[in-house]
Motif scaffolding. Structure first.
Motif, PDB file in Angstrom:
ATOM      1  N   GLN A 570       1.059  -1.125  -0.043  1.00  0.00           N
ATOM      2  CA  GLN A 570      -0.001   0.148   0.036  1.00  0.00           C
ATOM      3  C   GLN A 570       0.619   1.336  -0.115  1.00  0.00           C
ATOM      4  N   GLU A 571       2.102   1.098  -0.117  1.00  0.00           N
ATOM      5  CA  GLU A 571       3.119   2.332  -0.137  1.00  0.00           C
ATOM      6  C   GLU A 571       2.500   3.306  -1.401  1.00  0.00           C
ATOM      7  N   ARG A 572       3.009   4.702  -0.974  1.00  0.00           N
ATOM      8  CA  ARG A 572       2.561   5.415  -2.164  1.00  0.00           C
ATOM      9  C   ARG A 572       3.145   6.672  -1.790  1.00  0.00           C
ATOM     10  N   VAL A 573       3.417   7.574  -3.007  1.00  0.00           N
ATOM     11  CA  VAL A 573       3.823   9.198  -2.709  1.00  0.00           C
ATOM     12  C   VAL A 573       2.515   9.850  -3.484  1.00  0.00           C
ATOM     13  N   VAL A 574       2.089  10.779  -2.713  1.00  0.00           N
ATOM     14  CA  VAL A 574       0.973  11.510  -3.368  1.00  0.00           C
ATOM     15  C   VAL A 574       1.239  12.914  -3.138  1.00  0.00           C
ATOM     16  N   ARG A 575       0.988  13.607  -4.463  1.00  0.00           N
ATOM     17  CA  ARG A 575       1.123  15.028  -4.312  1.00  0.00           C
ATOM     18  C   ARG A 575       0.078  15.593  -4.199  1.00  0.00           C
ATOM     19  N   GLU A 576      -0.300  16.112  -3.097  1.00  0.00           N
ATOM     20  CA  GLU A 576      -1.565  16.477  -2.803  1.00  0.00           C
ATOM     21  C   GLU A 576      -1.908  17.982  -3.348  1.00  0.00           C
ATOM     22  N   LEU A 580       2.816  20.051  -1.670  1.00  0.00           N
ATOM     23  CA  LEU A 580       2.393  19.144  -0.456  1.00  0.00           C
ATOM     24  C   LEU A 580       2.593  17.704  -0.867  1.00  0.00           C
ATOM     25  N   VAL A 581       3.420  16.998  -0.149  1.00  0.00           N
ATOM     26  CA  VAL A 581       3.681  15.573  -0.617  1.00  0.00           C
ATOM     27  C   VAL A 581       3.397  14.718   0.641  1.00  0.00           C
ATOM     28  N   ARG A 582       2.665  14.017   0.286  1.00  0.00           N
ATOM     29  CA  ARG A 582       2.354  12.821   1.625  1.00  0.00           C
ATOM     30  C   ARG A 582       2.989  11.507   1.006  1.00  0.00           C
ATOM     31  N   VAL A 583       3.601  10.994   1.745  1.00  0.00           N
ATOM     32  CA  VAL A 583       4.224   9.646   1.806  1.00  0.00           C
ATOM     33  C   VAL A 583       3.719   8.634   2.782  1.00  0.00           C
ATOM     34  N   PHE A 584       3.374   7.416   2.244  1.00  0.00           N
ATOM     35  CA  PHE A 584       3.034   6.208   2.928  1.00  0.00           C
ATOM     36  C   PHE A 584       4.246   5.348   2.726  1.00  0.00           C
ATOM     37  N   MET A 585       4.851   4.999   3.822  1.00  0.00           N
ATOM     38  CA  MET A 585       6.267   4.442   3.666  1.00  0.00           C
ATOM     39  C   MET A 585       6.193   3.053   4.563  1.00  0.00           C
ATOM     40  N   THR A 586       6.670   2.185   4.166  1.00  0.00           N
ATOM     41  CA  THR A 586       6.823   0.716   5.070  1.00  0.00           C
ATOM     42  C   THR A 586       8.233   0.356   5.270  1.00  0.00           C
ATOM     43  N   GLN A 587       8.608  -0.181   6.531  1.00  0.00           N
ATOM     44  CA  GLN A 587       9.896  -0.814   6.851  1.00  0.00           C
ATOM     45  C   GLN A 587       9.768  -2.261   7.271  1.00  0.00           C
ATOM     46  N   VAL A 588      10.823  -2.931   6.530  1.00  0.00           N
ATOM     47  CA  VAL A 588      10.997  -4.369   6.946  1.00  0.00           C
ATOM     48  C   VAL A 588      12.494  -4.499   6.919  1.00  0.00           C
ATOM     49  N   ARG A 589      13.124  -5.561   7.367  1.00  0.00           N
ATOM     50  CA  ARG A 589      14.245  -5.806   7.118  1.00  0.00           C
ATOM     51  C   ARG A 589      14.401  -6.392   5.822  1.00  0.00           C
ATOM     52  N   SER A 590      15.387  -5.763   5.016  1.00  0.00           N
ATOM     53  CA  SER A 590      16.134  -4.554   5.383  1.00  0.00           C
ATOM     54  C   SER A 590      15.772  -3.402   4.118  1.00  0.00           C
ATOM     55  N   PHE A 592      13.339  -0.073   3.003  1.00  0.00           N
ATOM     56  CA  PHE A 592      12.317   1.196   3.043  1.00  0.00           C
ATOM     57  C   PHE A 592      11.444   1.002   1.716  1.00  0.00           C
ATOM     58  N   ARG A 593      10.074   1.028   1.556  1.00  0.00           N
ATOM     59  CA  ARG A 593       9.412   1.114   0.506  1.00  0.00           C
ATOM     60  C   ARG A 593       8.578   2.643   0.770  1.00  0.00           C
ATOM     61  N   PRO A 594       8.582   3.540  -0.223  1.00  0.00           N
ATOM     62  CA  PRO A 594       9.613   3.874  -1.105  1.00  0.00           C
ATOM     63  C   PRO A 594      11.035   4.019  -0.657  1.00  0.00           C
ATOM     64  N   ASP A 595      12.077   3.990  -1.396  1.00  0.00           N
ATOM     65  CA  ASP A 595      13.413   4.318  -0.751  1.00  0.00           C
ATOM     66  C   ASP A 595      13.848   5.409  -1.579  1.00  0.00           C
ATOM     67  N   MET A 666      20.184  -0.711   4.469  1.00  0.00           N
ATOM     68  CA  MET A 666      18.810  -0.256   4.675  1.00  0.00           C
ATOM     69  C   MET A 666      18.704   1.268   4.707  1.00  0.00           C
ATOM     70  N   THR A 667      18.502   1.813   3.305  1.00  0.00           N
ATOM     71  CA  THR A 667      18.693   3.217   3.199  1.00  0.00           C
ATOM     72  C   THR A 667      17.963   3.752   2.113  1.00  0.00           C
ATOM     73  N   GLY A 668      17.811   4.989   2.053  1.00  0.00           N
ATOM     74  CA  GLY A 668      17.093   5.980   0.905  1.00  0.00           C
ATOM     75  C   GLY A 668      17.624   7.081   0.624  1.00  0.00           C
TER      76      GLY A 668
END
Ligand code: K7E
Ligand code: CUA
Length: 682
Positions: A570-576, A580-590, A592-595, A666-668
């Motif tokens: 469900q990760e996404r980058v939305v330019r509202e 204004l930029v809203r980012v939904f990000m997840t983390q899991v080993r190892s 970032f989404r998005p990175d 684990m970087t971005g």
């Protein structure tokens, strides 16, 4: 008794050891010979013996070591001590008897490990809610007395609250996840010092240290001190289910401009009453450059100060009956009403006391003047009789009845120099810290357990501590059910106990065994942090903390799923809008989404990060270069941070917790393009 037995065992074992040692080499050489394991045991014991000898350990030291040593991976700690972090603005959790620091809980001050006020908007908003002035950020606090919530007068292991002496605030910590959930500014106060829970955590009560002009926020010169300055006791209504202070239901009792210092709740017999020690009944205001005596001199002229005795149940009735005035938006029971309606009484106490403590049965109130080597014990029953028969000495300047000292006093026990605070073991003893003597005095309470030949109200033992003890803390001492066994000595100075590491010395804690007739020091813990003024100690099994958050996308502030929590996919980058930029990000080993985040100079970013891990201890961080953004996200947690992107450039981010073999990867990238050339405009 037990100590002797242990000592005997250790030295007995050592005696045997010498014999065993003689056989050990042969046993290990014998092919397949001897009982399995025997050589190993002998060798281990032999080594232990050698260590004891080489280090020159005394039997007491060996015993102390054996009693405090935590076996690796075993949960050997019987208690958790919640220690205040003083003006570091946090709380420390220390296991007893191992004396290991297990956790720090950031409260009033920032903590970059936990991303507290260094990233997550949730943490910033909690702190902002309690600002002294809405337009003036407070980045620290002075946390003195952590108190644990109670049900029927016993610890329930649910909440921890503690006031901020420097900001007149208080904070709520949830003991499910050990995080701060709420900080509120106490109305009408400059500072809060003492605090306690009423027996079912209906109220969290705080006392001001410094009186202030009322309504608070108005200016009055110091020569109007007596007329305009007032102390306050605040009854913060506490919702023990939600774990929140409800300011709208809170109320206050106005007090004379003495320094009210510390407070204790009545228990059992004395439920519904509370007690406050006060100093500066002289109402001195200092003025060292204005030809007036220094505060410390002005404030110690009188031979006696006052213990305040308050009938808070009665005060509550008066508040409900509307006998209050609205000051600064809060209902205040005025001083004159409190004095006239039987809410407030004074009892004289030797000058400059620091601390007042109620015995677990609620029958006695202990208070000691720092300059008098005795603790004065007042009987609740006698106080009630004196009130009923109007056995008053006189009234003070504010019309408050002063009960006769002799009518209320039960005992006057000589202990030593500089008595401060008293704790209880539930076995019939009080333990009083002696600041000037650098010692703890153990004394027998009357009407409790009597041992053959033991007099009540008498010093029974004295132990030197290192040095200048302030508070001391015994498990459950402020409840109806103390657990005894250990006592923590919280010392103000460490002087020569540790190698010099610069002129600022560590604070020194000492663990004292109080299970026998004689007190014994078992362990010393230097803390390279601010002064831990006080502690509350709870049996370990009473804490039922979570291991991870119950579902992915959890918001610790609401203890519910966050509307911004997402799952993988469900990760996404939305330019509202344009900026204004809203980012939904997840983390899991190892990863970032998005990175990669592609932004433009002048953008405003709202970043929601969810750690989708379900594994215990799989916490990830997010440290973004140059933007003062540092997040810590526990398994299942969602955090939000908003920030401006003002400067074009390339800003990497990375995970700050070494979470896996590929943690370094684990970087971005946050890529900020320059603004488009605004040709032709203006
Ligand atoms: Cu003795 Cu705040 Cu309880 Cu230190 S305390 S000042
Ligand atoms: Cu996640 Cu390192």
């Amino acid at each position: 008794m037990k100590g002797n037995w242990l000592t005997w065992l250790v030295w007995g074992a050592l005696g045997v050891l010498v014999l065993v040692l003689a056989f050990a080499p042969r046993a290990s050489q014998a092919p397949g010979g001897g009982a399995p394991g025997a050589p190993a045991v002998a060798a281990a014991t032999g080594q232990a013996g050698a260590i004891i000898q080489n280090r020159g350990l005394s039997p007491e030291e060996v015993e102390a070591a054996l009693r405090t040593y935590p076996r690796p991976g075993k949960f050997d700690d019987e208690f958790f001590a919640f220690l205040s972090g003083g003006h570091a603005g946090n709380v420390l959790v220390v296991g007893l008897p191992s004396m290991r620091i297990l956790k720090t809980i950031p409260v009033y001050s920032a903590d970059s490990w936990q991303g507290w006020q260094t990233g997550s908007d949730e943490s910033k908003e909690i702190v902002q809610e309690g600002y002294f002035f809405k337009d003036l950020p407070l980045t620290w606090g002075d946390l003195h007395h952590p108190k644990l919530s109670v049900t029927d007068g016993e610890y329930d292991g649910k909440w921890l609250l503690a006031a901020d002496k420097a900001g007149g605030r208080l904070a709520v910590v949830d003991l499910r996840d050990f995080k701060t959930k709420q900080i509120v500014k106490t109305p009408n106060t400059a500072s809060d010092h003492g605090n306690f829970f009423t027996p079912n955590s209906e109220y969290f009560v705080t006392s001001t240290f410094f009186p202030a002009p009322q309504p608070y926020g108005t200016y009055e010169p110091l020569d109007k001190y007596e007329e305009k300055y007032r102390g306050m006791i605040t009854f913060h209504a506490f919702d023990a289910t939600a774990g929140r202070i409800r300011l709208e239901d809170s109320w206050q009792i106005e007090l004379p401009p003495y320094f009210q210092d510390l407070i204790s709740a009545g228990k059992k017999d004395s439920v519904g009453w509370m007690f406050t020690n006060s100093l500066n009944t002289e109402m001195a205001t200092g003025g060292t450059l204005e030809g007036k005596p220094a505060m410390e001199i002005g404030a110690s002229k009188n031979e006696m100060d006052f213990v305040h005795v308050l009938n808070w149940k009665k005060a509550e009735e008066l508040v409900k009956a509307g006998k209050t005035e609205l000051i600064g938006g809060t209902r205040v029971l005025r001083l004159a009403t409190a004095a006239a309606e039987g809410v407030l009484y004074f009892i004289p106490v030797s000058k400059s006391p620091h601390g007042v403590d109620v015995t677990p049965d609620g029958k006695y109130i202990c208070c000691s003047g720092k300059l008098d080597p005795h603790v004065t014990v007042y009987s609740f029953e006698k106080i009630q009789k004196a009130i009923a028969s109007k056995d008053f000495e006189k009234t003070d300047k504010f019309g408050v009845p002063i009960l006769k000292y002799d009518s209320c006093r039960e005992a006057y026990v000589e202990l030593g120099l500089g008595p401060l605070h008293t704790e209880f073991d539930g076995q019939g003893y009080g333990y009083t810290s002696l600041f000037l003597d650098s010692a703890i005095a153990k004394w027998s309470l009357g009407g409790q357990r009597t041992k053959p030949g033991e007099e009540p109200w008498k010093l029974q033992d004295k132990l030197s501590v290192h040095y200048n003890i302030g508070h001391l803390s015994a498990p459950g001492s402020d409840t109806v059910r103390p657990y005894g066994k250990y006592l923590l000595s919280l010392n103000k100075w460490s002087v020569d106990r540790y190698p010099a590491l610069g002129p600022l010395h560590p604070q020194n804690l000492e663990l004292v065994d109080i299970s026998g007739d004689k007190m014994k020091i078992l362990y010393e813990l230097p803390i390279g942090m601010a002064e831990p003024h006080a502690a509350s100690i709870i049996p370990a099994e009473k804490i039922k903390a979570w291991k991870t958050y119950p579902e992915v996308g959890f918001d610790p502030r609401t203890m519910k799923k966050s509307p911004f929590g997402i799952n993988i996919g469900q990760e996404r980058v939305v330019r509202e809008d344009e900026h204004l930029v809203r980012v939904f990000m997840t983390q899991v080993r190892s990863q970032f989404r998005p990175d990669i985040l592609r932004l433009k100079e002048g953008d405003h970013v709202i970043l929601h990060v969810t750690n989708v891990e379900r594994a215990r201890d799989a916490t990830h961080g997010l440290a973004l270069h140059g933007h003062n953004v540092n997040l810590s996200i526990d398994p299942g947690q969602t955090v939000t941070v908003e920030f401006d992107v003002k400067h074009q450039g390339v800003y990497p981010w990375y995970c700050t917790e070494f979470c896996s073999a590929l943690h370094m990867e684990m970087t971005g990238w946050m890529l900020v393009e320059p603004k488009e050339k605004e040709v032709g405009l203006k």
